[in-house]
Design a protein around this motif. Structure first.
Motif, short mmCIF file in Angstrom:
data_model
loop_
_atom_site.label_atom_id
_atom_site.label_comp_id
_atom_site.label_asym_id
_atom_site.label_seq_id
_atom_site.Cartn_x
_atom_site.Cartn_y
_atom_site.Cartn_z
N LEU A 550 0.83 -1.21 0.00
CA LEU A 550 0.00 0.00 0.00
C LEU A 550 0.86 1.25 0.00
CD1 LEU A 550 -2.92 1.04 0.09
CD2 LEU A 550 -2.75 1.07 2.58
N LEU A 551 1.96 1.23 0.75
CA LEU A 551 2.86 2.38 0.74
C LEU A 551 3.54 2.53 -0.62
CD1 LEU A 551 4.17 4.70 2.24
CD2 LEU A 551 5.92 3.12 3.07
N CYS A 552 3.92 1.42 -1.25
CA CYS A 552 4.49 1.48 -2.60
C CYS A 552 3.51 2.11 -3.57
CB CYS A 552 4.87 0.08 -3.06
SG CYS A 552 6.35 -0.61 -2.31
N LEU A 553 2.26 1.67 -3.49
CA LEU A 553 1.23 2.20 -4.38
C LEU A 553 1.05 3.69 -4.17
CD1 LEU A 553 -1.04 1.88 -6.43
CD2 LEU A 553 -2.51 1.04 -4.57
N SER A 554 0.97 4.12 -2.92
CA SER A 554 0.81 5.54 -2.62
C SER A 554 2.01 6.35 -3.10
CB SER A 554 0.61 5.72 -1.11
OG SER A 554 0.59 7.08 -0.75
N HIS A 555 3.21 5.81 -2.88
CA HIS A 555 4.42 6.53 -3.26
C HIS A 555 4.54 6.66 -4.78
CE1 HIS A 555 8.53 7.94 -3.10
NE2 HIS A 555 8.96 6.90 -3.80
N ILE A 556 4.24 5.60 -5.51
CA ILE A 556 4.35 5.65 -6.97
C ILE A 556 3.33 6.64 -7.54
CG2 ILE A 556 3.97 4.31 -9.07
CD1 ILE A 556 6.65 3.82 -7.85
N LYS A 628 -6.78 7.51 -0.34
CA LYS A 628 -7.31 8.86 -0.13
C LYS A 628 -7.04 9.34 1.28
CE LYS A 628 -11.60 11.54 -0.41
NZ LYS A 628 -13.06 11.50 -0.68
N LYS A 629 -7.28 8.47 2.27
CA LYS A 629 -7.05 8.86 3.65
C LYS A 629 -5.57 9.05 3.93
CE LYS A 629 -9.62 7.37 6.93
NZ LYS A 629 -10.28 6.57 7.97
N ALA A 630 -4.72 8.25 3.29
CA ALA A 630 -3.28 8.41 3.46
C ALA A 630 -2.81 9.74 2.89
CB ALA A 630 -2.54 7.26 2.80
N GLY A 634 -1.28 13.41 5.00
CA GLY A 634 -0.05 14.12 4.74
C GLY A 634 1.18 13.24 4.79
N SER A 635 1.14 12.19 5.57
CA SER A 635 2.25 11.23 5.67
C SER A 635 1.68 9.83 5.51
CB SER A 635 2.96 11.36 7.02
OG SER A 635 3.94 10.35 7.17
N PRO A 636 1.73 9.28 4.29
CA PRO A 636 1.17 7.94 4.06
C PRO A 636 1.77 6.88 4.98
CG PRO A 636 1.66 9.01 1.98
CD PRO A 636 2.23 9.88 3.05
N ILE A 640 -0.34 4.50 7.48
CA ILE A 640 -0.30 3.03 7.35
C ILE A 640 0.17 2.40 8.66
CG2 ILE A 640 0.93 1.15 6.19
CD1 ILE A 640 0.86 2.88 3.64
N LEU A 641 1.16 3.00 9.30
CA LEU A 641 1.64 2.45 10.57
C LEU A 641 0.55 2.51 11.63
CD1 LEU A 641 4.00 1.32 12.19
CD2 LEU A 641 4.70 3.67 12.70
N LYS A 642 -0.21 3.60 11.66
CA LYS A 642 -1.29 3.72 12.64
C LYS A 642 -2.38 2.69 12.38
CE LYS A 642 -4.67 6.76 12.52
NZ LYS A 642 -5.43 8.04 12.50
#
Length: 715
Positions: A550-556, A628-630, A634-636, A640-642
């Motif tokens: 999910l973080l990879c997807l958000s970052h890309i 969207k929420k990530a 402001g900080s995906p 994600i960690l939360k």
């Protein structure tokens, strides 16, 4: 297999389409809830049950070049890590489709290769923030109150449901002087008496996630938490476990003679969770739902960690683990036995009955026990020419001489047990059985080393090298008994147990009544073992449950929305055509979106396979919601960690641990996962460039008159 390519369009990139078609066959193997497949051989009508991408690919008849490359890539991943294969296979298919979409939009091959490679490298750097050290994982898992609430009503059953075999561990009970004596397992005295060593070695650990039940010593006010999947928590205080259930008298123990049920009680919050041994919890968090494998692995880790405390050895040694598959028995008979459990013929079993409770002289051989065997690197005399090695008239007599000579050597040195790494001559085997000598072939090198260390036996290549110093002593052999105390006879094969006091070797005995599931169960066990092994080697793990993807997807997606920086000249240099350089920003966005589509498909399919979404459309909607929420956060990575710690990341109500899912954390291997990503993309880009050179290469006449004509072979 030919049907897999029915949709291949000859006018497009054939190799990428073949990769996509092959990867589609393994779609249901992605995620923790895998769907088994039957592979049917059309020529013989025989079928094999598989549940891993590696078994799927090796079962197919891959005749195409792309298929061969895919097979080599998957085998390389499987050989090195034994995990991440399903991820690799799926991403190969997803990114092959993504590249084909880019080609349809006239994106140059050089742009696809450059941007996708840079995008994946950026992802690997970005997800480092989701790595957590093993120490922190153990501390968090051991101190989790949610885990206690999730397992509080469970009880642990000793007997057929326990991976620790009570009948086998009674072997170590003989050295206990009094039934009520307290055994301080953590007092690592240097008096290496075999009995004392094994008392410490066999005791399950306190504060450890082992299936082994805990027996409280006198005066211990703490309680323990028992469940069907293992002891998940313990007192974690300064007082260590001082007594194992294997050494307690039946009259004073908590388990029944008939049923073997252990009555456990609930543990209160830990005062000092850092002292709790969390490798058992880590094994469960890395197992992704394989409950039987987790139970066995937790018992192995408890055994090895107990030994590591006293001997200073490694806490988890994969070389000291072997498996023995027993088809025909219920899966509840699976257990862990110290020593070596293997299968022999009924004729060999008759010899074993004469050996029970007797110390044996053992011989180890690191080659084949045959007349024709020669070690690797053997050179025949250069000045001798062999006309006929075995003349027909003397062939039988020569073999008899060799058999008699080898048998005389074994008898003269009073050898009772021979473990051979390779094959054994059948005629010699028969003669040995007639003389009450047990010979077992196809024994792994690690097993030979383990027996050599504790028996002082030295391995030899040929029997003619044997001398008194090479023969070890102290081994014992008996028929393996199931958890209910019965000796097993599987018809053609009989399980036997070879034991030596102090041996670090452990055998995971795997059982099932479905013969076609045997390979599947063994694969699942070794996958769990290697996941823990690689996690300890890396010293860190990824947050699991789709957090990294999910973080990879958000970052890309964020990179795709950013304009190309003028200072970045490298990307422009990739495009030698000035017309293409003007629209490099557009190419970058298209390629990155294509790369991101692979992650999105991955998350969607995992959610569907685990029944966390009714359809891929619903899964995609859920993923978009998190993205969207990530972005709003402001900080995906922080979002994600939360969500991961809250247990709300891509969660649902299904899975093997659904009853206590909220209390479980899931983790992934770091190196195995990132290598699976890199290998998948490298394979796709390799096939892309190979196809491009064939399909869109320069015209033949132009190449013939160029200075590069000598570098090509024309067909």
């Amino acid at each position: 297999l030919p049907m897999a390519f029915r949709d291949v369009n000859a006018r497009r990139h054939i190799g990428l389409q073949q990769l996509s078609s092959l990867a589609l066959a393994g779609k249901t193997l992605l995620g923790p809830m895998k769907s088994c497949k039957f592979i049917v051989d059309e020529s013989t009508n025989q079928s094999t049950l598989i549940c891993s991408a590696a078994r799927l690919i090796e079962s197919l008849d891959l005749t195409s070049a792309a298929g061969q490359l895919l097979n080599e890539t998957i085998q390389a991943q499987n050989k090195e890590f034994r995990t991440g294969i399903s991820t690799l296979l799926f991403l190969v298919g997803a990114w092959s489709n993504a590249v084909l979409e880019c080609l349809q939009q006239n994106v140059p091959v050089s742009a696809i290769v450059s941007v996708m490679s840079e995008g994946l490298n950026s992802c690997c750097e970005k997800v480092q923030c989701l790595q957590i050290s093993i120490h922190d994982v153990n501390k968090e898992l051991c101190s989790s109150s949610a885990r206690q609430n999730a397992f509080k009503s469970k009880t642990c059953q000793i007997g057929c449901d326990s991976p620790l075999n009570p009948q086998i561990f009674l072997y170590f009970q003989k050295d206990i002087s009094t039934p009520g004596e307290v055994i301080p397992i953590n007092s690592c005295s240097r008096q290496e008496d075999d009995s004392n060593f094994n008392k410490r070695l066999v005791s399950p650990l306190a504060g450890f996630g082992s299936i082994a039940s805990l027996v409280k010593p006198a005066g211990d006010k703490s309680t323990s938490l028992i469940s069907g999947s293992g002891v998940i928590a313990s007192s974690c205080n300064k007082q260590k476990l001082t007594h194992s259930r294997h050494f307690s008298a039946l009259g004073k123990s908590h388990f029944s003679n008939q049923q073997g049920n252990f009555q456990g009680c609930i543990l209160g919050p830990s005062a000092d969770p850092c002292e709790c041994y969390g490798l058992g919890h880590l094994a469960m968090a890395l197992s992704h739902g394989s409950q039987t494998s987790v139970k066995l692995l937790q018992s192995i880790v408890a055994y090895q960690q107990e030994r590591a405390e006293c001997s200073g050895s490694s806490q988890f040694n994969i070389a000291e683990i072997v498996t023995c598959c027993l088809p025909g028995l219920p899966e509840s008979y699976s257990c862990v036995s110290p020593g070596f459990v293997t299968l022999v013929s009924p004729e060999q079993a008759t010899v074993i009955k004469c050996f029970e409770d007797k110390p044996l002289r053992i011989l180890l051989m690191d080659g084949d026990l045959t007349e024709q065997y020669r070690h690797l690197g053997f050179n025949r005399p250069c000045n001798v020419r062999t006309i006929l090695e075995h003349p027909s008239l003397l062939e039988g007599r020569a073999e008899d001489l060799w058999l008699s000579s080898m048998l005389d050597i074994l008898i003269n040195f009073e050898v009772n047990l021979v473990l051979v790494k390779g094959n054994v001559c059948e005629n010699l085997m028969e003669r040995c059985i007639a003389n009450s000598i047990l010979v077992i072939g196809s024994v792994a090198r690690d097993v030979l080393c383990a027996f050599g260390d504790v028996t002082s036996a030295q391995s030899v290549t040929y029997l003619t090298q044997l001398n008194a110093a090479c023969v070890g002593s102290g081994a014992q052999v008996e028929l393996w008994k199931a958890c209910d105390g019965r000796a097993m006879d599987l018809g053609e094969l009989v399980p036997v147990w070879i034991k030596v006091r102090g041996i670090p070797l452990l055998t995971a005995v795997l059982t099932t009544t479905v013969a076609s599931k045997m390979q599947l169960i063994e694969d699942q066990f070794w996958t769990s073992v290697y996941r823990l092994h690689h996690a300890l080697n890396d010293g860190k793990v990824f947050l699991g449950g789709g957090a990294v993807e999910l973080l990879c997807l958000s970052h890309i997606q964020m990179l795709a929305e950013q304009p190309l920086e003028p200072a970045n000249k490298n990307a422009v240099k990739e495009f030698h055509n000035p017309c293409l350089a003007a629209s490099v920003t557009e190419f970058k966005s298209v390629v990155l979106q294509a790369l991101a589509s692979g992650w999105k498909q991955y998350l969607s399919v995992v959610m569907c396979n685990t029944a966390k979404a009714a359809s891929e459309l619903e899964a995609c909607t859920s993923v978009d919601h998190h993205l969207k929420k990530a972005a709003e956060c402001g900080s995906p990575s922080a979002y994600i960690l939360k969500e991961f710690r809250r247990g709300g990341l891509l969660r649902g109500g299904s899975g093997p641990f659904a009853d206590h899912e909220e209390g479980l954390k899931v983790y992934d291997n770091v190196t195995a996962k990132t290598e699976a990503w890199r290998r998948a993309l490298d394979l796709v880009l390799l096939v892309l460039r190979t196809d491009a050179e064939i399909i869109t290469g320069p015209k033949r006449n132009q190449l013939l008159h160029s200075h590069l004509s000598s570098e090509f072979m024309f067909l």
